[in-house]
Design a protein around this motif. Structure first.
Motif, mmCIF file in Angstrom:
data_model
loop_
_atom_site.group_PDB
_atom_site.id
_atom_site.type_symbol
_atom_site.label_atom_id
_atom_site.label_comp_id
_atom_site.label_asym_id
_atom_site.label_seq_id
_atom_site.Cartn_x
_atom_site.Cartn_y
_atom_site.Cartn_z
ATOM 1 N N ALA A 7 19.282 4.093 39.073
ATOM 2 C CA ALA A 7 18.315 3.075 39.909
ATOM 3 C C ALA A 7 18.398 1.641 39.076
ATOM 4 O O ALA A 7 18.539 0.749 39.681
ATOM 5 N N THR A 15 12.831 2.038 44.579
ATOM 6 C CA THR A 15 13.564 3.347 44.101
ATOM 7 C C THR A 15 13.260 3.470 42.585
ATOM 8 O O THR A 15 13.184 4.640 42.242
ATOM 9 N N VAL A 16 13.163 2.405 41.939
ATOM 10 C CA VAL A 16 12.958 2.586 40.504
ATOM 11 C C VAL A 16 11.567 3.035 40.077
ATOM 12 O O VAL A 16 11.356 4.177 39.384
ATOM 13 N N GLU A 36 11.586 7.028 40.856
ATOM 14 C CA GLU A 36 12.281 7.743 39.920
ATOM 15 C C GLU A 36 11.268 7.645 38.649
ATOM 16 O O GLU A 36 11.032 8.756 38.150
#
Length: 101
Positions: free
Chosen positions: A48, A17-18, A21
Motif C-alpha cells: 500500500a 488503503t494504507v 492496513e
C-alpha cells in the motif's frame, strides 16, 4: 476539472488503503502481542505504501522518517526494494540540508 477530481479520489483511495492496513497490523499486534516482519499484514502494508509512493503522493519529506520505528521499517525494506532505498536516501539528504541551515 474531471482529472483533478479523479486524482483526488485516487489519493483518498490510496490513503484509505494504507489506513486499513495499519489497522490490521494494530489488530494483529493486540491479539498476538507480536507482529512478525514476514506477516501478510506487513507485506500488504508495504504494498500500500509502495502504491502511494509510485502514485506520487507527496508528504512533508523532512518529517517522514523522523520516527525511529518508521525509519527502521523503511531501512529494512530498502535492503530488498530499490524504491524504498531511494526514498530513504532522498529523505536523509533533505534532513541534512535542513540541519545544515
Amino acid at each position: 476539472m474531471a482529472t483533478a477530481t479523479a486524482e483526488a479520489e485516487m489519493r483518498q483511495r490510496l490513503l484509505r488503503t494504507v489506513k486499513k492496513e495499519v489497522k490490521q497490523i494494530m489488530e494483529e499486534a493486540v491479539t498476538r502481542k507480536f507482529v512478525h516482519e514476514d506477516s501478510s499484514h506487513i507485506i500488504s502494508f508495504c504494498a500500500a505504501v509502495e502504491a502511494c509512493v509510485l502514485h506520487g503522493l507527496k508528504r512533508r519529506a523532512a518529517g517522514f522518517l523522523r520516527s525511529n520505528k518508521i525509519a527502521a521499517l523503511f531501512m529494512k525494506v530498502a535492503k530488498t526494494f530499490p524504491l524504498a532505498e531511494e526514498l530513504c536516501r532522498k529523505v536523509q539528504e533533505l534532513e541534512q540540508l535542513i540541519d545544515s541551515r
